[in-house]
Design a protein around this motif. Sequence first.
Motif: not given
Length: 385
Positions: A89-96, A125-139
């Motif tokens: 379960v921990a592995g599945r949770f940490l995959h993203p 976690l997917t929301e975090l990913g979308h936020t980081l995608d926006g950050l990477f785009a701005r960078l």
Amino acid sequence: MTSQQPARRSLQTRLALAYSAGIYAAGVFVLVLVIVPLAGVDAATPVGHPSSSVTTGTGRGISLPHLLTGSAVALVILIPVALALGWFVAGRFLHPLRAITATATSISAGDLHRRLDLGEPTDELTELGHTLDGLFARLQASFDAQRHFVANASHELRTPLAGLRTLLEVALADPEADTDTLRSACQEALALGEYQERLVKALLDLATSERGISRRERLDLAQIIERVLTSRRDQATDRGIDLAEHLTPSVTTGDPRLIESLVTNLVDNAIRHNHPDGHVEITTQNSGAQVTLSVTNSGPVIPDNQIQRLFQPFQKLAPGRNGHREGYGLGLAIVNAVTQAHHATLTASALPDGGLSITVRMAHTSHPALNQAQRGKDGGVRTVP
């Protein structure tokens, strides 16, 4: 002597132990729920009567001692089962999270075009990913703009230096050069040096504006504009340009030096890129929760699709069209940077008969919450047809 690093336990290990502890506790709880009532029944059985047992429909079942023994064995077997389930379960949770870490590592190594693209399902976690995608785009946009700026700045600085060197080499190579010739060469060299000075100052102003606000004070836009216009009236008169002002006290907060730089560049741009006998109109007013600064000038016709480009560094529609060498294509870029630093709104529109109208809207001091509401919403030039 080298200090030893403390052993680090991975997040998956900690989560697996937590999950397995929960699973094991649930198993113990279920067994307790079954065994405690049976033990109570056994204790209440009169002497001489058979002890309680778990019966089936066909006869005598498992006695309480046997049930206790079996439960103990089940609890022992449940330990590795709970650990295995917790690890899975921990592995599945940490995959993203692992995907986020791997992609961020790749991006930090220089691949700024990569994105996480976690997709569905939508969770924290997917929301975090979308936020980081926006950050990477701005960078990526920031680094691209920086590279473009450095390339343009290098070119702009190299041109006057090359001209200065050529001028001096020609003057020194002329064996018949007299005092007047050398004096003329020195005057041209001084003019080129002043050009470089102004260019370096403009570059520093742009860099300072892009760095953001270091201090915020209460200020009146009308007073700052009056000071700037006083220093620019002679220049406007020499070019036959009429300066008209309609100033209302407009109090806001910001960095006084950056705001003065914004006003100076707006006025200089309006005077420089204008027709002889043209006009410049500067207006300040209060509009609800905002103070508004508008600068409108006559001049050549500007295509609507070229307005955005004017606010980028070293961008000119027609370099040197008025025969003046003082333009660098940095004035409106500084205006844009100062506006973004103050979380203000910048609107630009081309006039049908030629010229440009630029409006800057900032928060009124009586509405301090407006700056917070504008954070993240501004940062570009809004074009009005």
